[in-house]
Structures are given as C-alpha cells and as structure tokens.
Design a protein around this motif. Structure first.
Motif, short mmCIF file in Angstrom:
data_model
loop_
_atom_site.label_atom_id
_atom_site.label_comp_id
_atom_site.label_asym_id
_atom_site.label_seq_id
_atom_site.Cartn_x
_atom_site.Cartn_y
_atom_site.Cartn_z
N PHE A 106 1.02 -1.30 -0.08
CA PHE A 106 -0.03 -0.08 0.04
C PHE A 106 0.94 1.35 0.01
CE2 PHE A 106 -1.85 3.56 2.53
CZ PHE A 106 -3.05 3.61 1.75
N ILE A 107 1.90 1.27 0.79
CA ILE A 107 2.81 2.34 0.87
C ILE A 107 3.51 2.53 -0.27
CG2 ILE A 107 5.13 3.26 1.98
CD1 ILE A 107 2.38 3.55 3.88
N PHE A 108 4.13 1.42 -1.02
CA PHE A 108 4.62 1.50 -2.30
C PHE A 108 3.79 2.10 -3.59
CE2 PHE A 108 7.95 -2.11 -1.69
CZ PHE A 108 8.90 -1.43 -0.63
N ARG A 109 2.67 1.54 -3.46
CA ARG A 109 1.54 2.07 -4.46
C ARG A 109 1.39 3.69 -4.28
NH1 ARG A 109 0.11 -3.00 -4.27
NH2 ARG A 109 -0.85 -3.94 -6.19
N CYS A 110 1.42 4.26 -2.86
CA CYS A 110 1.26 5.72 -2.74
C CYS A 110 2.72 6.46 -2.97
CB CYS A 110 1.04 5.95 -1.31
SG CYS A 110 -0.58 5.19 -0.97
N MET A 111 3.56 5.80 -3.25
CA MET A 111 4.83 6.59 -3.17
C MET A 111 5.21 6.64 -4.78
SD MET A 111 7.43 3.95 -0.80
CE MET A 111 9.01 4.83 -1.31
N PRO A 112 5.75 7.94 -5.01
CA PRO A 112 6.13 8.39 -6.44
C PRO A 112 7.05 7.36 -7.24
CG PRO A 112 7.13 9.84 -4.96
CD PRO A 112 6.19 9.08 -4.02
N LYS A 113 7.19 7.16 -8.31
CA LYS A 113 8.05 6.39 -8.98
C LYS A 113 9.38 6.82 -8.70
CE LYS A 113 5.24 5.02 -13.05
NZ LYS A 113 5.04 4.93 -14.22
N LYS A 114 9.79 8.16 -8.76
CA LYS A 114 11.06 8.61 -8.28
C LYS A 114 11.65 8.17 -6.95
CE LYS A 114 13.78 13.11 -8.59
NZ LYS A 114 14.47 12.86 -9.56
N ALA A 115 10.90 7.74 -5.98
CA ALA A 115 11.12 7.08 -4.73
C ALA A 115 12.04 5.89 -5.23
CB ALA A 115 10.10 7.32 -3.96
N PHE A 116 11.66 5.25 -6.05
CA PHE A 116 12.25 3.87 -6.21
C PHE A 116 13.74 3.86 -7.11
CE2 PHE A 116 7.91 3.30 -5.37
CZ PHE A 116 7.93 2.27 -4.48
N ASP A 117 14.08 4.93 -7.19
CA ASP A 117 15.35 5.26 -8.33
C ASP A 117 16.61 4.65 -7.71
OD1 ASP A 117 13.79 6.53 -10.21
OD2 ASP A 117 14.63 8.38 -9.82
N ASN A 118 16.78 4.79 -6.51
CA ASN A 118 17.91 4.07 -5.74
C ASN A 118 17.84 2.53 -5.24
OD1 ASN A 118 19.27 6.59 -5.92
ND2 ASN A 118 18.33 7.34 -4.20
N MET A 119 16.57 2.17 -5.38
CA MET A 119 16.21 0.75 -5.04
C MET A 119 16.83 -0.22 -5.89
SD MET A 119 12.39 1.06 -3.34
CE MET A 119 12.42 -0.63 -2.97
N GLY A 120 17.21 -0.10 -7.20
CA GLY A 120 17.65 -0.78 -8.10
C GLY A 120 16.65 -1.57 -8.78
N MET A 121 15.25 -1.03 -8.87
CA MET A 121 13.99 -1.57 -9.33
C MET A 121 13.18 -0.67 -9.58
SD MET A 121 12.36 -3.77 -6.54
CE MET A 121 13.39 -4.96 -6.12
N SER A 122 12.10 -0.92 -10.48
CA SER A 122 10.98 0.01 -10.57
C SER A 122 10.12 0.04 -9.52
CB SER A 122 10.35 -0.31 -12.20
OG SER A 122 9.65 -1.34 -12.00
N LYS A 123 8.92 0.83 -9.53
CA LYS A 123 8.15 0.94 -8.52
C LYS A 123 7.06 -0.46 -9.05
CE LYS A 123 3.80 3.35 -7.29
NZ LYS A 123 3.09 4.75 -7.41
N LYS A 124 6.77 -0.66 -10.14
CA LYS A 124 6.19 -1.81 -10.44
C LYS A 124 6.74 -3.32 -9.94
CE LYS A 124 4.62 -4.51 -14.62
NZ LYS A 124 4.96 -4.66 -16.16
N ASP A 125 8.18 -3.13 -10.19
CA ASP A 125 8.62 -4.38 -9.71
C ASP A 125 8.85 -4.49 -8.50
OD1 ASP A 125 9.22 -5.45 -12.14
OD2 ASP A 125 11.28 -4.78 -12.39
N ALA A 126 9.07 -3.40 -7.54
CA ALA A 126 9.10 -3.46 -6.03
C ALA A 126 7.53 -4.12 -5.64
CB ALA A 126 9.22 -2.29 -5.36
N ILE A 127 6.45 -3.57 -6.21
CA ILE A 127 5.28 -4.03 -5.72
C ILE A 127 4.93 -5.42 -6.07
CG2 ILE A 127 2.79 -3.90 -6.41
CD1 ILE A 127 3.31 -0.53 -6.41
#
Length: 186
Positions: A106-127
């Motif tokens: 739920f938190i991931f879905r609320c976060m902007p895509k840019k917040a995932f830039d340093n995670m090594g994966m896209s928002k979609k992939d993290a979810i």
C-alpha cells in the motif's frame, strides 16, 4: 571460506560496503539481487538466479542476509543445506507476515516512481516482488537446517528465536546503521 552477502528490499549490494570493509573476510560475493529484466521480479525468480549463481560451488560457504536477503538465505539453506556452512540472518523472519507485506505494498503504491530510483528496481517491480512474498513460510524447513545460525537484530526490530545479538541504537537496516557491529559479530 566464501561469505555471501544478500541485501534487503530497498537496498543494493553497495549497502554492504561498510560491513565488508570492516570484516576480516577474504572471499566475498555480494550479488545485486534485482538485476532481473523488468517484469520478472518475483521472489521465486530471484531465488532461481541465486541457485544458478552458486550451483557450481564445490566448497561450502556462509550466507549473510538482511530482511529479504535473509529470507533468501534461509530458503537457500533449507534447499541446499549441504552447501551452506553457516547462516547469518539479520532482521529476517521465517514466516512473512501477510499484513505487513500488504501494508508495505500500500505504501509502495502511494509513493512516487522517483522514490524507487535508488532501489535498483522500478515501482512496479517492487510491488510485484513484495506481493510474491506474501505466502512465504519456512516453518516446516527450519528443522532441516543443521549449520550454525546467528541472528542479528537491531534493538528496535522484532526478534526471532535463535542465537541473538542486539545492536544498540540500530533499526532494521543494521548494515547501514551499524556496519562495525555486524563485522565484529561475523
């Protein structure tokens, strides 16, 4: 002996750098867990990638994993116990709490895509990855682990049952917050 470091969700292999610099270990491997093609990001695909990476290892090794990396380390040890000499679990659970994963998604879905830039994966992939972990439960396989196990938890994190090391002042990401403590325990 080789030591394999597995990072957590929201981290990259680089987050182990301070621990590795302070530990007196000579043979180290720290794979980037999220280097799968976009859309293939699931727990089972990451585990397959790890199994393929270490399938030709002839010597036993130590696996040290944080959070998601700890789940992978635990699962790998259950599946390939003859390859693992010792296991270090940091902030890991043997049964993933479904409500926590759902809340995290739920938190991931609320976060902007840019917040995932340093995670090594896209928002979609993290979810997608988080969702694929909802039913992980290694309870039945725990009895098959015969190697020594060390559990490390931050003072502010919840504690599973095993040899316990509490790191004062550290939270869930101990490898970033207190790398010297992990290096000393290892």
């Amino acid at each position: 002996m080789k030591t394999i470091f597995l990072h957590g969700l929201g981290q990259t292999a680089d987050d182990w750098r301070a621990v590795i610099q302070q530990a007196s270990l000579s043979d180290i491997d720290c794979p980037e867990l999220f280097s799968l093609p976009e859309g293939d990001m699931s727990y089972s695909e990451i585990l397959k990638k790890l199994e393929k990476r270490y399938e030709k290892e002839t010597e036993t090794f130590c696996i040290c994993g944080l959070s998601l990396g700890g789940l992978l380390a635990l699962d790998y040890t259950i599946r390939h116990r003859n390859k693992v000499d010792s296991l270090v679990l940091i902030g890991a659970q043997y049964k993933v709490p479904t409500r926590m994963i759902d809340f995290q998604n739920f938190i991931f879905r609320c976060m902007p895509k840019k917040a995932f830039d340093n995670m090594g994966m896209s928002k979609k992939d993290a979810i997608q990855l988080s969702h694929s972990m909802r039913t992980l439960d290694f309870s039945a396989g725990l009895k098959d682990i015969m190697c020594p196990v060390i559990i490390i938890c931050g003072e502010k994190d919840t504690v599973p049952q095993a040899e316990l090391h509490i790191v004062p002042g550290a939270g869930h990401e101990i490898n970033k917050e207190a790398p010297e403590a992990i290096a000393a325990i290892l």
